[in-house]
Design a protein around this motif. Structure first.
Motif, mmCIF file in Angstrom:
data_model
loop_
_atom_site.group_PDB
_atom_site.id
_atom_site.type_symbol
_atom_site.label_atom_id
_atom_site.label_comp_id
_atom_site.label_asym_id
_atom_site.label_seq_id
_atom_site.Cartn_x
_atom_site.Cartn_y
_atom_site.Cartn_z
ATOM 1 N N ALA A 47 -43.154 -8.485 -42.062
ATOM 2 C CA ALA A 47 -41.924 -9.182 -41.653
ATOM 3 C C ALA A 47 -40.697 -8.557 -42.303
ATOM 4 O O ALA A 47 -39.698 -8.282 -41.625
ATOM 5 C CB ALA A 47 -42.019 -10.666 -42.019
ATOM 6 N N LEU A 48 -40.760 -8.310 -43.609
ATOM 7 C CA LEU A 48 -39.612 -7.721 -44.298
ATOM 8 C C LEU A 48 -39.343 -6.300 -43.804
ATOM 9 O O LEU A 48 -38.190 -5.905 -43.617
ATOM 10 C CB LEU A 48 -39.843 -7.742 -45.810
ATOM 11 N N ALA A 49 -40.390 -5.541 -43.581
ATOM 12 C CA ALA A 49 -40.234 -4.167 -43.082
ATOM 13 C C ALA A 49 -39.600 -4.160 -41.698
ATOM 14 O O ALA A 49 -38.774 -3.295 -41.385
ATOM 15 C CB ALA A 49 -41.584 -3.459 -43.055
ATOM 16 N N GLN A 50 -39.951 -5.120 -40.851
ATOM 17 C CA GLN A 50 -39.366 -5.188 -39.511
ATOM 18 C C GLN A 50 -37.872 -5.479 -39.554
ATOM 19 O O GLN A 50 -37.109 -4.938 -38.754
ATOM 20 C CB GLN A 50 -40.091 -6.225 -38.658
ATOM 21 N N VAL A 51 -37.454 -6.308 -40.492
ATOM 22 C CA VAL A 51 -36.027 -6.610 -40.625
ATOM 23 C C VAL A 51 -35.262 -5.321 -40.943
ATOM 24 O O VAL A 51 -34.253 -5.003 -40.315
ATOM 25 C CB VAL A 51 -35.775 -7.677 -41.718
ATOM 26 N N ILE A 52 -35.766 -4.583 -41.928
ATOM 27 C CA ILE A 52 -35.108 -3.326 -42.313
ATOM 28 C C ILE A 52 -35.163 -2.320 -41.175
ATOM 29 O O ILE A 52 -34.162 -1.682 -40.841
ATOM 30 C CB ILE A 52 -35.749 -2.735 -43.580
ATOM 31 N N ALA A 53 -36.329 -2.154 -40.566
ATOM 32 C CA ALA A 53 -36.495 -1.172 -39.487
ATOM 33 C C ALA A 53 -35.555 -1.465 -38.319
ATOM 34 O O ALA A 53 -34.984 -0.534 -37.734
ATOM 35 C CB ALA A 53 -37.946 -1.151 -39.004
ATOM 36 N N ASP A 54 -35.381 -2.734 -37.979
ATOM 37 C CA ASP A 54 -34.476 -3.088 -36.881
ATOM 38 C C ASP A 54 -33.040 -2.695 -37.196
ATOM 39 O O ASP A 54 -32.345 -2.127 -36.362
ATOM 40 C CB ASP A 54 -34.543 -4.587 -36.582
ATOM 41 N N GLU A 55 -32.574 -2.993 -38.386
ATOM 42 C CA GLU A 55 -31.196 -2.659 -38.768
ATOM 43 C C GLU A 55 -31.002 -1.158 -38.948
ATOM 44 O O GLU A 55 -29.958 -0.616 -38.633
ATOM 45 C CB GLU A 55 -30.801 -3.382 -40.053
ATOM 46 N N LEU A 56 -32.022 -0.504 -39.448
ATOM 47 C CA LEU A 56 -31.956 0.926 -39.717
ATOM 48 C C LEU A 56 -32.140 1.756 -38.447
ATOM 49 O O LEU A 56 -31.824 2.931 -38.418
ATOM 50 C CB LEU A 56 -33.024 1.279 -40.757
ATOM 51 N N GLU A 57 -32.630 1.095 -37.386
ATOM 52 C CA GLU A 57 -32.944 1.776 -36.114
ATOM 53 C C GLU A 57 -34.032 2.829 -36.305
ATOM 54 O O GLU A 57 -33.917 3.972 -35.866
ATOM 55 C CB GLU A 57 -31.692 2.395 -35.488
ATOM 56 N N VAL A 58 -35.110 2.413 -36.987
ATOM 57 C CA VAL A 58 -36.251 3.288 -37.232
ATOM 58 C C VAL A 58 -37.389 2.884 -36.309
ATOM 59 O O VAL A 58 -37.672 1.702 -36.128
ATOM 60 C CB VAL A 58 -36.704 3.164 -38.710
ATOM 61 N N ARG A 59 -38.037 3.888 -35.733
ATOM 62 C CA ARG A 59 -39.219 3.617 -34.910
ATOM 63 C C ARG A 59 -40.326 3.053 -35.798
ATOM 64 O O ARG A 59 -40.527 3.522 -36.913
ATOM 65 C CB ARG A 59 -39.727 4.898 -34.236
#
Length: 190
Positions: A78-90
């Motif tokens: 869950a925490l990784a998805q929050v960062i990945a979404d904001e960072l625009e990382v696949r």
């Protein structure tokens, strides 16, 4: 009639729980620690770590440092998805890391704990801001490499894309060509 069934004591429960949790923690964190020290020893290109919550390496991988205790509720994901979404990382460019408990890591990350499944609600704002700050810095560096205006560039799928020309550069390529030293800390920079 006497009860012959004997349960475990509270002390035995705590000892067994600690051993099991410690074993799980080592099986998750130790391989990542060994790999990161091997890369450092081999003289790897510096990574981009704008905040304590994630690191992007020149191979294009983003390691999310999960600073909360995993207790089966998948808080790391869950925490990784929050960062990945904001960072625009696949998502396929993401790996999770649980920093080991040590004096050095405590000084960097603080205490890793989970209370009442509140990790996402308590961390959402600051990790989202950290991801957004990282994205902004990568877009600025990518625009410079592309010879484009920052206003014409956007981040998407682990790449910086120049809307005007259609050209793009991957995050990993940016880090191979540019050393980014910018660091952010919460709350002063967000």
């Amino acid at each position: 009639m006497a009860n012959t069934t004997q349960g475990i004591t509270r002390r035995e429960f705590l000892v067994r729980s600690t051993v099991i949790a410690g074993s799980g923690f080592l099986s998750i964190g130790l391989p990542g620690l060994i790999a990161s020290r091997s890369a450092e020893a081999a003289g790897a290109t510096p990574a981009f770590t704008p905040a304590i919550w994630f690191t992007i390496t020149p191979d294009g991988m983003t390691t999310m440092h999960i600073l909360k205790t995993e207790m089966g509720q998948h808080v790391g994901t869950a925490l990784a998805q929050v960062i990945a979404d904001e960072l625009e990382v696949r998502w396929e460019d993401v790996r999770l890391d649980t920093p080991l408990e040590s004096v050095e890591n405590f000084a960097i990350y603080g205490l890793a704990y989970t209370v009442n499944s509140g990790s996402v609600t308590t961390e959402f704002d600051r990790i989202a801001r950290a991801g957004a700050a990282g994205r902004i810095v990568l877009v600025e560096a990518g625009a410079k490499l592309l010879g484009a205006k920052v206003a014409d560039c956007r981040a998407e799928s682990s790449r910086v894309i120049d809307k005007a020309s259609g050209r793009s550069v991957a995050y990993g390529e940016i880090l191979q060509k540019v050393k980014i030293d910018r660091k952010f800390s919460y709350p002063s920079d967000f």
